[in-house]
Design a protein around this motif. Structure first.
Motif, short mmCIF file in Angstrom:
data_model
loop_
_atom_site.label_atom_id
_atom_site.label_comp_id
_atom_site.label_asym_id
_atom_site.label_seq_id
_atom_site.Cartn_x
_atom_site.Cartn_y
_atom_site.Cartn_z
N ARG A 87 36.31 43.99 50.66
CA ARG A 87 35.52 42.99 49.94
C ARG A 87 34.08 43.48 49.74
NH1 ARG A 87 37.12 37.90 50.55
NH2 ARG A 87 36.52 36.98 48.60
N ARG A 99 40.05 48.08 48.37
CA ARG A 99 40.54 46.90 49.08
C ARG A 99 39.46 46.15 49.84
NH1 ARG A 99 45.39 49.20 52.52
NH2 ARG A 99 43.84 50.78 52.89
N GLU A 144 41.55 42.74 43.27
CA GLU A 144 40.33 43.53 43.32
C GLU A 144 40.19 44.40 42.07
OE1 GLU A 144 42.50 43.11 45.76
OE2 GLU A 144 41.45 42.73 47.64
N CYS A 145 41.29 45.01 41.63
CA CYS A 145 41.25 45.84 40.42
C CYS A 145 40.87 45.00 39.21
CB CYS A 145 42.60 46.53 40.19
SG CYS A 145 42.96 47.85 41.37
N CYS A 198 46.28 46.20 45.53
CA CYS A 198 45.15 45.27 45.45
C CYS A 198 44.92 44.83 43.99
CB CYS A 198 43.90 45.88 46.05
SG CYS A 198 43.50 47.51 45.40
N VAL A 202 33.99 46.24 47.03
CA VAL A 202 34.23 45.69 45.69
C VAL A 202 32.99 44.95 45.20
CG1 VAL A 202 35.60 44.03 44.37
CG2 VAL A 202 36.74 45.63 45.92
N GLU A 203 32.39 44.15 46.06
CA GLU A 203 31.18 43.41 45.67
C GLU A 203 30.04 44.36 45.32
OE1 GLU A 203 30.43 40.71 48.91
OE2 GLU A 203 32.04 39.35 48.29
#
Length: 194
Positions: A72, A70, A103-104, A100, A75-76
């Motif tokens: 940011r 979740r 994001e997935c 999420c 994920v980045e």
């Protein structure tokens, strides 16, 4: 063929080299080089930024177990690691796509493998192995959407091969019976003809 004196010189040189290596190891430990343990206790903003920093150093591989991606920054970092050519595999909770979905999908598009293990749900902790040398273990809590992955505390072990091997074995075991989140559903076997 070496004479007896020659063999004694070889043995003396070898023993000296081993002693020098041992002394360098002791010096390295005193200077904080080599194996280390670092603890993050409820840092400001959670530990997602610390995890993202570890992932940012990945060159070959990122293996991660977490409830849902979740954050940011996390994920980045995973997307960037995949773009650099590192193998990125996540074992997530089966409910993650509902928590999420954006994001997935972003991770899938970046080439990250998202797996879930229906036999051992739900995922309650966060674990990360980077390049088989840095292992991070986090304590999870149930957080509201937008919390940085709901992780309160994290311990980072660096250069501790035995623990890294244990995590790799654990990850491989669960990966062995996990399912790819974005794999097309397998066709049901046809009923037998009578």
């Amino acid at each position: 063929m070496l004479s007896t004196t020659g063999w004694m010189l070889v043995a003396t040189g070898f023993t000296g080299a081993m002693t020098f290596r041992f002394a360098l190891g002791l010096l390295g430990k005193k200077l904080g080089l080599g194996a280390s343990t670092k603890v993050h206790l409820a840092p400001a903003g959670g530990v997602s930024n610390a995890l993202a920093g570890l992932i940012g150093k990945a060159r070959r591989e990122v293996l991660m177990i977490l409830p849902a991606p979740r954050s940011r920054s996390l994920v980045e970092a995973l997307i960037n690691a995949s773009k650099r050519g590192a193998l990125v595999e996540l074992l997530i909770d089966p409910a993650a796509p509902k928590v999420c979905p954006g994001e997935c999908e972003m991770l899938r598009q970046a080439g990250v493998t998202l797996l879930f293990d229906p036999e051992h749900a739900p995922v309650v902790g966060t674990h990360l192995l980077v390049d088989h040398k840095t292992l991070a273990i986090g304590a999870a809590r149930s957080g509201a959407h937008g919390d940085p992955d709901g992780i309160d505390n994290m311990t980072v072990l660096t250069g501790q091969a035995e623990e890294a091997n244990q995590f790799r074995d654990f990850f491989s075991t669960h990966k062995g019976h996990a399912q790819n989140l974005f794999a097309p559903p397998s066709a049901a076997p046809a009923p037998p003809q009578q």
